[in-house]
Each structure stands twice: as structure tokens, then as C-alpha cells.
Design an enzyme around this catalytic site. Structure first.
Site, PDB file in Angstrom:
ATOM      1  N   HIS A 151      43.497  45.734  41.271  1.00 35.63           N
ATOM      2  CA  HIS A 151      44.368  44.475  41.399  1.00 35.63           C
ATOM      3  C   HIS A 151      45.925  45.049  41.623  1.00 35.63           C
ATOM      4  O   HIS A 151      46.129  46.238  41.345  1.00 35.63           O
ATOM      5  CB  HIS A 151      44.318  43.662  40.030  1.00 35.63           C
ATOM      6  CG  HIS A 151      44.686  44.419  38.702  1.00 35.63           C
ATOM      7  ND1 HIS A 151      46.016  44.098  38.445  1.00 35.63           N
ATOM      8  CD2 HIS A 151      44.086  45.145  37.968  1.00 35.63           C
ATOM      9  CE1 HIS A 151      46.382  44.723  37.142  1.00 35.63           C
ATOM     10  NE2 HIS A 151      44.970  45.380  36.826  1.00 35.63           N
TER      11      HIS A 151
ATOM     12  N   ASP B 263      48.636  43.067  40.792  1.00 35.68           N
ATOM     13  CA  ASP B 263      49.834  42.533  40.160  1.00 35.68           C
ATOM     14  C   ASP B 263      50.129  43.466  39.036  1.00 35.68           C
ATOM     15  O   ASP B 263      49.282  44.290  38.494  1.00 35.68           O
ATOM     16  CB  ASP B 263      49.549  41.164  39.614  1.00 35.68           C
ATOM     17  CG  ASP B 263      48.193  41.121  38.804  1.00 35.68           C
ATOM     18  OD1 ASP B 263      47.280  41.664  39.037  1.00 35.68           O
ATOM     19  OD2 ASP B 263      48.206  40.372  37.816  1.00 35.68           O
TER      20      ASP B 263
ATOM     21  N   ASP C 157      49.043  50.467  35.880  1.00 34.00           N
ATOM     22  CA  ASP C 157      48.109  49.407  36.025  1.00 34.00           C
ATOM     23  C   ASP C 157      48.520  48.312  36.835  1.00 34.00           C
ATOM     24  O   ASP C 157      49.587  47.546  36.550  1.00 34.00           O
ATOM     25  CB  ASP C 157      48.062  49.001  34.541  1.00 34.00           C
ATOM     26  CG  ASP C 157      47.042  47.636  34.211  1.00 34.00           C
ATOM     27  OD1 ASP C 157      46.583  47.378  35.125  1.00 34.00           O
ATOM     28  OD2 ASP C 157      47.352  47.404  33.036  1.00 34.00           O
TER      29      ASP C 157
ATOM     30  N   GLU D  87      45.229  39.622  38.096  1.00 35.88           N
ATOM     31  CA  GLU D  87      44.433  40.106  37.022  1.00 35.88           C
ATOM     32  C   GLU D  87      45.066  40.030  35.794  1.00 35.88           C
ATOM     33  O   GLU D  87      44.386  39.348  34.482  1.00 35.88           O
ATOM     34  CB  GLU D  87      43.951  41.698  37.318  1.00 35.88           C
ATOM     35  CG  GLU D  87      42.868  42.084  36.292  1.00 35.88           C
ATOM     36  CD  GLU D  87      43.369  42.693  34.985  1.00 35.88           C
ATOM     37  OE1 GLU D  87      42.471  42.833  34.280  1.00 35.88           O
ATOM     38  OE2 GLU D  87      44.630  42.742  34.866  1.00 35.88           O
ATOM     39  N   GLU D  88      46.325  40.128  35.527  1.00 38.07           N
ATOM     40  CA  GLU D  88      47.070  40.184  34.435  1.00 38.07           C
ATOM     41  C   GLU D  88      47.292  38.826  33.767  1.00 38.07           C
ATOM     42  O   GLU D  88      47.330  38.726  32.608  1.00 38.07           O
ATOM     43  CB  GLU D  88      48.537  40.940  34.494  1.00 38.07           C
ATOM     44  CG  GLU D  88      48.453  42.389  35.111  1.00 38.07           C
ATOM     45  CD  GLU D  88      47.857  43.230  34.162  1.00 38.07           C
ATOM     46  OE1 GLU D  88      47.423  42.824  32.898  1.00 38.07           O
ATOM     47  OE2 GLU D  88      47.922  44.364  34.426  1.00 38.07           O
TER      48      GLU D  88
ATOM     49  N   ASP E  58      40.581  50.579  37.228  1.00 43.81           N
ATOM     50  CA  ASP E  58      41.646  49.788  36.274  1.00 43.81           C
ATOM     51  C   ASP E  58      41.722  50.226  34.914  1.00 43.81           C
ATOM     52  O   ASP E  58      42.305  49.427  34.345  1.00 43.81           O
ATOM     53  CB  ASP E  58      41.276  48.309  36.468  1.00 43.81           C
ATOM     54  CG  ASP E  58      42.537  47.592  36.126  1.00 43.81           C
ATOM     55  OD1 ASP E  58      43.698  47.950  35.989  1.00 43.81           O
ATOM     56  OD2 ASP E  58      42.163  46.055  35.591  1.00 43.81           O
TER      57      ASP E  58
ATOM     58  N   HIS F 204      51.472  48.089  30.296  1.00 41.81           N
ATOM     59  CA  HIS F 204      52.083  47.007  30.345  1.00 41.81           C
ATOM     60  C   HIS F 204      53.546  47.244  29.562  1.00 41.81           C
ATOM     61  O   HIS F 204      54.198  46.113  29.096  1.00 41.81           O
ATOM     62  CB  HIS F 204      51.425  46.169  29.320  1.00 41.81           C
ATOM     63  CG  HIS F 204      50.152  45.700  29.937  1.00 41.81           C
ATOM     64  ND1 HIS F 204      49.191  44.634  29.722  1.00 41.81           N
ATOM     65  CD2 HIS F 204      49.518  46.092  31.083  1.00 41.81           C
ATOM     66  CE1 HIS F 204      48.170  44.474  30.413  1.00 41.81           C
ATOM     67  NE2 HIS F 204      48.458  45.421  31.480  1.00 41.81           N
TER      68      HIS F 204
HETATM   69 ZN   LIG Z   1      44.833  46.463  35.021  1.00 40.28          ZN
END
Ligand SMILES: [Zn+2]
Length: 414
Positions: free
Chosen positions: A84, A86, A146, A180-181, A203, A385
Site C-alpha cells: 500500500h 498511503d 509502512d 490501507e491505513e 507490509d 506510524h
Molecule cells: Zn502497512
């Protein structure tokens, strides 16, 4: 293989993280933010430039591309790799990565001038990386490993396979998607158009992670109607919605909260509470690996509301539930061949597979239930994150190795 074999891996990664592709929870657009659209458009150009075929953008924003087989063997499975684009809900603007070469596994790393530090006493995972080259943030943003690490690894693997046609592999498919997030990206993943027999999301976190079980997930909204009267004359008349909310939360088992659970233990997680004596709302997320326990947890909320309403003599508490995703293990356990193949690839490369149930979901949780079995492979990121996110170049190279190895192991011309 050493990372020197993948000259473009780190430059690619550093180029991708420069673009802020944060997804937007509050948007109804697909993809949720214009930056993701622009990023995916550039990525499409790059996929064409390295020689992938059938590069196309799907209506849900996903970018698909194909790589035909180099093996003549009939009946090879078509394998997909998915990442992903994003990034999470944390500052992703103007990312200034720092490169720490030959990290000693014990020093504290200053994150730019931000005053924040990566300290092995706080983040013991750092100790694993003695001798490695770490990519960190400057403390003001997240890093975006990520899942830009996954994006860079997949594209580098595809590029490598195109440049090395002597490596025999079956038909491959690649997908890069948005959102995805915010848990939406893979909702309508077109497994038929993608055309793979099984796939992997790239991921996951540290070296060796191989995941084929996730949580089952639901969201619950609790709407509480009170009865507000002047507090001076409230006796016997007031029903304080906020008090009901507090009572409701306290009626749930105290242990079953995120901060008290681990491994395969599920929970109810109160994520929002607001209101007045007149009315209140609560939002929960419900998580459990076990499907029956998951269903029981949802029932518990309904029954609790019934009990409240009964003892109040009025319907004041209303629970609405909606399922978010399911444990992909429920499907994958019926045919573990994709998991076994990834395990074999890692083992061949001297990487110890770490197989643990994810305490969360992946795009694969949804894609698997849409008909395409999709376990998750490590991409390398740590502390994802936030500002403490980092990744080792060596692990990114190892993830690239694993993708190539999986592709070639599927043939018997190893
Ligand atoms: Zn991820």
C-alpha cells in the site's frame, strides 16, 4: 544476495517517502487523498519504464501490473505481490530521512534537532541491528517504511527479475493500492482482474515476519438517551446518559482491554466517549482471533444493552455493530501452500520465519475473503506510524530477496 545487488532499492525508497501520501479518514473520495492519486500515477510510469506489462489503474485506485513467466513449465501458479502506498495518521510532510551507517547496536540516535531520540534502552529492537545501515526520521515526521518499504522492495524485485531473465519464474502480478491505513483500500480489490492464484502483501515488520492470521474486527456504536432535568430537582427523574455510559463500560470485563491483552487474547476497546446528561455516544472496536469468541463479544454488547434497558424500564441504550474484517487464517488454514512457500523461501535464504498471529488486520484479511489467499511478508519497518519509525537497509534487501526467491521457488528449475 547482498544489498549491493539492488542499487535502486534505497534510492527508490528515499524517493517514495519524499511524497506525502497520508490517507484521509474523513474523505469520501477513492483514493482518499489527491497525493495518493499523484503518487500512483508516477508509480505507473515507473512500472512501465522498468518493463512491466499491462500496467493499469483500477476504479478503486489500485495500480496493477504483470510480469510474464520466464519458465516454460506448464501449470505454474500465478503469484501476486501487494503493497500500500498511503502512510499512517502522523505528519508525513517533508520527510527528511537520516542514514546511520554501520550502527553499533547500542548508541542513542538523535533524530535531527527535534530533541527526540532512538534509544536502545527504550527500543530494545535496535540492538538487533548492529553493523546495519539504519534509515530513521529527523523526529518531526513518520518515515513511511509502512509501506513504502514494501513498495520499493516489490518494484526492485520486479526490476531485478526483468534484468535477470535467467532466473526462472512463473507468471507474476503486482498491485499497489491506497488507503490501507484507514481500513478501506482493499474493500473492492478486484481479485479476478488481478488474476493471481495466491498473493502476498509485503507490509509486515521486522526480518522474518510471516503472517497468515489476523484479528476478526468489528466496530460498535452505542447510543444512549438520557433524561435531563434540573439537578436540584432531579431525584427520581433524571437519567444521566453519561452515567449510563460509564456504567456500560464498567460492566465489561476489566481484563479484556488492549492495554491488558496480548497474543491471542481479544478485547473491547473504548475509542470514543462523548455526550451530556441528555445523550451520549460511545464507540468501541472489538477484536478477537477466534471467530466464536468474536461473535460472543458482539453479543455481549447487545445483551448488556438489553439488561440496561430492562432495568431502566425504557429503551435508552442502543448498540449498532458492523464487521470490519475477518481473520484470514479461517480461509488460509485450508491450504497453507502459500505460507509454506514463503517459509521455504526464507529458510533457503537463512532467514528464520517468525509466524505469529497479527494483532491487527492487513489488506490481506480483506483480499483473502474476496477470494485471493494473501498472507503477509515482512517489509522491515520498526516502530511504525510515528517519529520513531526506522528500517534497516539490510532487511529491505532481504525482503527483496524473499520476493525473488518465492517467485523462483514456485518452479522446479530452481
Ligand atoms: Zn502497512
Amino acid at each position: 544476495m547482498s544489498k549491493t545487488q539492488y542499487e535502486q532499492l534505497i534510492p527508490r525508497f528515499l524517493k517514495y517517502i519524499k511524497v506525502n501520501t497520508q490517507s484521509d479518514e474523513g474523505s469520501n473520495q477513492v483514493p482518499s487523498s489527491p497525493n495518493q492519486v499523484a503518487f500512483l500515477k508516477d508509480l505507473a510510469q515507473e512500472l512501465k519504464a522498468i518493463g512491466l506489462s499491462n500496467v493499469r489503474t483500477m476504479s478503486d485506485g489500485y495500480l496493477f501490473a504483470d510480469l510474464p513467466a520466464t519458465s516454460d513449465q506448464a501449470d505454474l501458479p500465478t503469484i501476486g505481490f501487494i503493497a500500500h502506498v498511503d502512510t499512517a495518521d502522523f505528519n508525513g510532510e517533508n520527510i527528511q530521512a537520516q542514514i546511520v551507517e554501520n550502527y553499533d547496536g547500542q548508541s542513542v540516535i538523535d533524530l535531527g534537532d527535534s530533541g527526540y531520540q532512538l534509544d536502545p534502552a527504550v527500543f530494545p529492537s535496535l540492538k538487533k541491528y548492529a553493523g546495519d545501515t539504519l534509515i530513521t526520521t529527523d523526529g518531526t515526521t513518520l518515515l513511511g517504511a509502512d509501506d513504502k518499504a514494501g513498495v520499493a522492495e516489490i518494484i526492485t524485485a520486479a526490476d531485478y527479475l526483468i534484468r535477470h531473465p535467467e532466473i526462472k519464474h512463473g507468471p507474476l502480478r503486482f498491485a499497489f493500492g491506497p488507503d490501507e491505513e484507514i481500513g478501506k483500500g482493499a474493500n473492492h480489490f478486484d481479485t479476478e482482474a488481478f488474476g493471481a492464484d495466491f498473493a502476498y502483501t509485503v507490509d509486515g515488520g521486522p526480518l522474518g515476519e510471516l503472517e497468515w492470521e489476523t484479528f476478526n474486527a468489528a466496530a460498535a456504536h452505542v447510543q444512549i438517551q438520557g433524561q435531563n432535568v434540573h439537578p436540584g430537582t432531579a431525584k427520581g427523574a433524571m437519567v444521566n446518559a453519561l452515567q449510563l455510559a460509564v456504567d456500560f463500560q464498567l460492566a465489561l470485563p476489566v481484563h479484556d482491554r488492549p492495554e491488558k491483552t496480548e497474543g491471542r487474547e481479544g478485547f473491547w476497546h473504548l475509542i470514543k466517549l462523548n455526550g451530556t446528561p441528555d445523550e451520549a455516544q460511545m464507540d468501541y472496536i472489538i477484536r478477537d482471533h477466534d471467530r466464536q469468541k468474536f461473535e460472543n463479544r458482539k453479543d455481549t454488547l447487545i445483551k448488556l444493552a438489553d439488561q440496561f434497558n430492562e432495568s431502566l424500564g425504557q429503551d435508552r441504550v442502543k448498540v449498532s455493530l458492523h464487521d470490519q474484517y475477518y481473520n484470514m487464517g479461517e480461509i488460509l488454514k485450508n491450504d497453507l501452500a502459500p505460507v509454506e512457500l514463503a517459509k521455504e523461501a526464507m529458510t533457503d535464504l537463512g532467514i528464520t520465519p517468525i509466524i505469529e498471529p497479527v494483532r491487527g488486520g492487513t489488506d490481506g484479511s480483506k483480499i483473502t475473503f474476496l477470494g485471493l489467499p494473501t498472507p503477509n511478508l515482512f517489509a522491515g519497518g520498526e516502530n511504525m506510524h510515528g517519529r520513531y519509525e526506522y528500517v534497516a537497509e539490510e532487511v529491505m534487501a532481504a525482503a527483496t530477496d524473499v520476493i525473488i526467491k518465492i517467485a523462483s521457488l514456485a518452479t522446479s528449475e530452481k
